[in-house]
Write an enzyme that holds these catalytic residues in place. Sequence first.
Site, PDB file in Angstrom:
ATOM      1  N   ASP B  52       0.759  -1.246   0.000  1.00 19.66           N
ATOM      2  CA  ASP B  52       0.000   0.000   0.000  1.00 19.66           C
ATOM      3  C   ASP B  52       0.792   1.299   0.000  1.00 19.66           C
ATOM      4  OD1 ASP B  52       0.962  -0.169   2.519  1.00 19.66           O
ATOM      5  OD2 ASP B  52      -0.925   0.269   3.511  1.00 19.66           O
ATOM      6  N   ARG B 258      -3.515   5.094   6.839  1.00 20.59           N
ATOM      7  CA  ARG B 258      -4.011   4.786   5.505  1.00 20.59           C
ATOM      8  C   ARG B 258      -5.141   5.721   5.115  1.00 20.59           C
ATOM      9  NH1 ARG B 258      -4.036  -0.882   4.197  1.00 20.59           N
ATOM     10  NH2 ARG B 258      -5.625  -0.071   2.783  1.00 20.59           N
ATOM     11  N   TYR B 266       2.029  -2.759  11.776  1.00 21.10           N
ATOM     12  CA  TYR B 266       2.943  -3.884  11.606  1.00 21.10           C
ATOM     13  C   TYR B 266       3.425  -4.247  13.002  1.00 21.10           C
ATOM     14  CZ  TYR B 266       3.236  -3.307   6.558  1.00 21.10           C
ATOM     15  OH  TYR B 266       2.947  -3.256   5.226  1.00 21.10           O
ATOM     16  N   PRO B 345       8.621  -5.838   3.892  1.00 24.35           N
ATOM     17  CA  PRO B 345       7.706  -4.712   3.622  1.00 24.35           C
ATOM     18  C   PRO B 345       7.971  -3.498   4.509  1.00 24.35           C
ATOM     19  CG  PRO B 345       6.603  -6.341   4.957  1.00 24.35           C
ATOM     20  CD  PRO B 345       7.985  -6.878   4.713  1.00 24.35           C
TER      21      PRO B 345
END
Lengths: 608, 608
Positions: B52, B258, B266, B345
């Site tokens: 993302d 987001r 995370y 990531p």
Amino acid sequence: MPTSLVRETDVDVLIIGAGPAGLMCANALAKAGVDVRIIDERPSKVAAGQADGIQPRTIEVFQSYGLADRLLREGNQMHVAAFYNPGLDGGIELTDRVPDVTAPTARYPFEVTLHQGAIENIFLDSMKAMGVEVSRPVVPTHLDLDTAKLGDPNEYAVRVVLKHLESPENGTSTEVVRAKFVVGTDGAHSWVRKSLNIAMEGSQTDYVWGVGLSSVSHPMRPLLKAMPVDMVPQTDFPDIRHKTAIHSENGSCMIIPREGDMVRLYIQLEGKDAVDATSGRIDKKRMGPHQLLQVASKSMRPYVFKTPDEFDWWTIYIIGQRVASRFSVDERVFIAGDACHTHSPKAGQGMNASMNDSHNLAWKLVYVLRGWAGLSLLKTYEFERRKYAQDLIDFDVKFSGLFSGKPRTEINLDGVSHQEFIQAFQTFGGFTSGIGIHYGESAIVRYDNQSCAKNVVVGQRMPPQVLIRAADGRPVDLQDMLPSNTLFKLFVFTGDTAAATLNELASDVEVIMHKFATRVELCCILSPSKRPDFGFMDLPLVLRPHWSRVLSDEKDLRETQGGDAYATYGIDPHAGAIVCVRPDGYVGMVAPLEEADAVASYFESFMA
Amino acid sequence: MPTSLVRETDVDVLIIGAGPAGLMCANALAKAGVDVRIIDERPSKVAAGQADGIQPRTIEVFQSYGLADRLLREGNQMHVAAFYNPGLDGGIELTDRVPDVTAPTARYPFEVTLHQGAIENIFLDSMKAMGVEVSRPVVPTHLDLDTAKLGDPNEYAVRVVLKHLESPENGTSTEVVRAKFVVGTDGAHSWVRKSLNIAMEGSQTDYVWGVGLSSVSHPMRPLLKAMPVDMVPQTDFPDIRHKTAIHSENGSCMIIPREGDMVRLYIQLEGKDAVDATSGRIDKKRMGPHQLLQVASKSMRPYVFKTPDEFDWWTIYIIGQRVASRFSVDERVFIAGDACHTHSPKAGQGMNASMNDSHNLAWKLVYVLRGWAGLSLLKTYEFERRKYAQDLIDFDVKFSGLFSGKPRTEINLDGVSHQEFIQAFQTFGGFTSGIGIHYGESAIVRYDNQSCAKNVVVGQRMPPQVLIRAADGRPVDLQDMLPSNTLFKLFVFTGDTAAATLNELASDVEVIMHKFATRVELCCILSPSKRPDFGFMDLPLVLRPHWSRVLSDEKDLRETQGGDAYATYGIDPHAGAIVCVRPDGYVGMVAPLEEADAVASYFESFMA
């Protein structure tokens, strides 16, 4: 059976005429979820030509509807205005280049030029996504009001008979529409206006008015104001992509660069060149684009200006400066745009004034339809926009007079000097940009308490200012907190308020928000001296209804933007202030933090 | 008849896999008018979750395709990075807030977060407008190359058998596609890669790799790297809308805000929490989102973090850091994206690296297909992107090591100090932003003459800079002159060059433009000392092919932007320079004005 032959439909708002004013209105109402219908007599939309200049304020309005991105992507931008005057050798020479937009607070410091068809497409696509399309070709043939129903906004008080000019449905081309409200945006020759017997005030004939305007240097001689030709020019003239005013010994012209490589020339002609001497009316056969461009070519010497073989669009017309005596009948039928005012195109006002009429009207219709306000709110439409239309004409007479005047030279000492012209250009900057539009005092515009936010002028649009969003450090413009979503915006500049006072303020605000929650959005602006010791999470909960609604008057971490909001707005960072902005982005009132109840009484004065 | 049962089709480029890498490729090729087809095994596109983060450089790339507006409209922006460490009372406390993007030349100084489905939609809509849609669900079952045809790029040298999993046409679900080129963008478990027998290099199992990475403070203990949970949080944690790294005595976590109110966490877990002890593999049943959030909740003390009832998406996985041994076979079949490299990531690289693979490859395919360059140009894809993928892993090992390490405290003196962490964060800024991507020397990247434009680093992307367009005074960013339109861009910084030299330069440029006209766009940048005496109309005609192609290094009339381009780019305003930018926005070469023929020989070295 005859009854089955006539289609009968009900609609909340019927809009007659799908030019810029009608489309702005339809889009705004559709966005607000209003049951709206829009008709137009033309079988297809305008492709090119006609009005084309979008002012800085109008770009802000487009932005508030989420439509500015496309406008800016497709349109040409005019950043510079250039001025040419007669030089020593008989040709013209550059006198000055200045910023085209002089209004200091313009968020978009330029004008956009884009042909009317493209602008209409922006609305049409936006409306289509909301399920609203223009019915065409359809003409109204009869309109009447049911006086018994006028008092109740929920009644379908207006009856309009429509004639479908193509593909009639159910075997008939006639339709009877019952509407709660009708908006006539059907142009200078408005059928709606005529059917309501609303008179146009101002000069009664174009001819006479033309004489009036040309009085600076050509007393009593008719002067045609607008002879636009759109073309791709071949020239070595270095300012062909600037907005350029040329005064020459061989005539005047104005260059308006357009999208792509297109340029529009406004060429000044003597009236006799295109007017039939007998009738006093324009005879388009007397003057074609080639002749027009020969005139332009002469006025641009010593620069070479070749006449292209093809023209995108051209016309000759005379514009009368007139304003309708009324903008509405019984707050049920309204006229907007060219239907209620016409202007000289020189200052690029027409389409802007038209779209801003609808922008002013739309949210008021929504409030009445939702039962949030009484019919009297709609009186402020004529009050605000008719005054503006008149101001516009006063301005235009002055501006056009200067433009039409011959330049001052050694021979013509009575002419307009460049200094006079440039001074007028800059003085009128607030007006030509649309930024300076100022609405008079009414239920929705309250001038008291102006001193607590000196530069947030009540009755004018809320100026832009970059602030830093407290929760995520994102620079946002305050104007981005002013979407055209039909809600009032309450900006609480908290200042250095102590915790106790902040809690008192919070209680006051809670009362307001409780009563008007569905119609008001709240946003807090932290003062520069309060941060960073005071985090946004320290605000009482009612003052931070969502993390995105607390802004901070500081620079971003990279120190590239932000800061100075309190100073820009003229708000004392210790005292703070409350600013209430109307759904159309205009400041309705301001108040000191201690007088939050003034906000409540403001809302109560017009909200149901 | 069996022959009629198998559909046979020809296509110039077949793309296998419609994730970000495949869609970037398909969109770029479609935009260039290439006959392209894209297939995917999934019956419908990804809705949410997965990758993302969009880096600053990737936003610039989107902008070059005209896709940035929507990305910026829909995505969340991360401007600030916050760091929390153990405080005195056992909970965490704020250590620092810094700009999230530290690369000084980033045009968009922030990261955008938006779920993968929305990013894919941007491409899908853009492609749809060009008539290209994804065929799905379709899987490849066989791929072979016809060695006899490899030499001629016009030959359909690759044969791929496809199986349509739904609604087979013509009574069969099998289709044979003959393609000139195939691009495999089919993810970490790439069928294309496997069918070509390309090995992945790096740690051979996730488990072993996991150990390696955790070595800073947990030698030999498996560490799960990525346990994202997407949710709308309920918390009083003030940095919930910042990118926040939390090191606590109770574990570590990272917050990635987001779009909307969503946040991705995370969460670092000990390997044993979710790994089956017997098999050494992840057992998703051992750890659900509620357990994950309990861990997060503990690490955020003393702040309250309530576990929401619903989660948008969550997963547990271990990522191996691996790079494919080859990125192409015979310059006919290519792999891109996760098919050729996988990463942790944490630094938000994955999707960016993938899309930039395709961005690098697409224009090269176009050049070969158009006959503008030979097949050897395609060798530079692996050369440039494989090196980058390896650099990325070297970076990631260091960065992830720091992130996974326990914080340094009085008890744990071996831990990572905040200073070390922040230093790494800023040192790696060029890398994490994507701005620092630097391609090695090759036919299309020529390091010589670097000194004539010191800050235009050959092999890196052309930095942004606001300039004023000479003809219309509009501020434009030089990057806006770098659309991804498959053309090379030749920027002539004319400096103070005297008229005679300028004419010589013009002749040299004319030769180049004559030979490579269809593949090269020219743009002149006037020096600050040359204007305003020297107008753009004084340039030789060949140096001003269109009025929009002359920019001036000066401030706009309102003095708000522009200026300093020569200084920013490290070009001597007296000497000038030529800068040649590749179609993907990366600087291919620079040259002094007197050596314009170096540009010709550069083009000749790889163009047909």
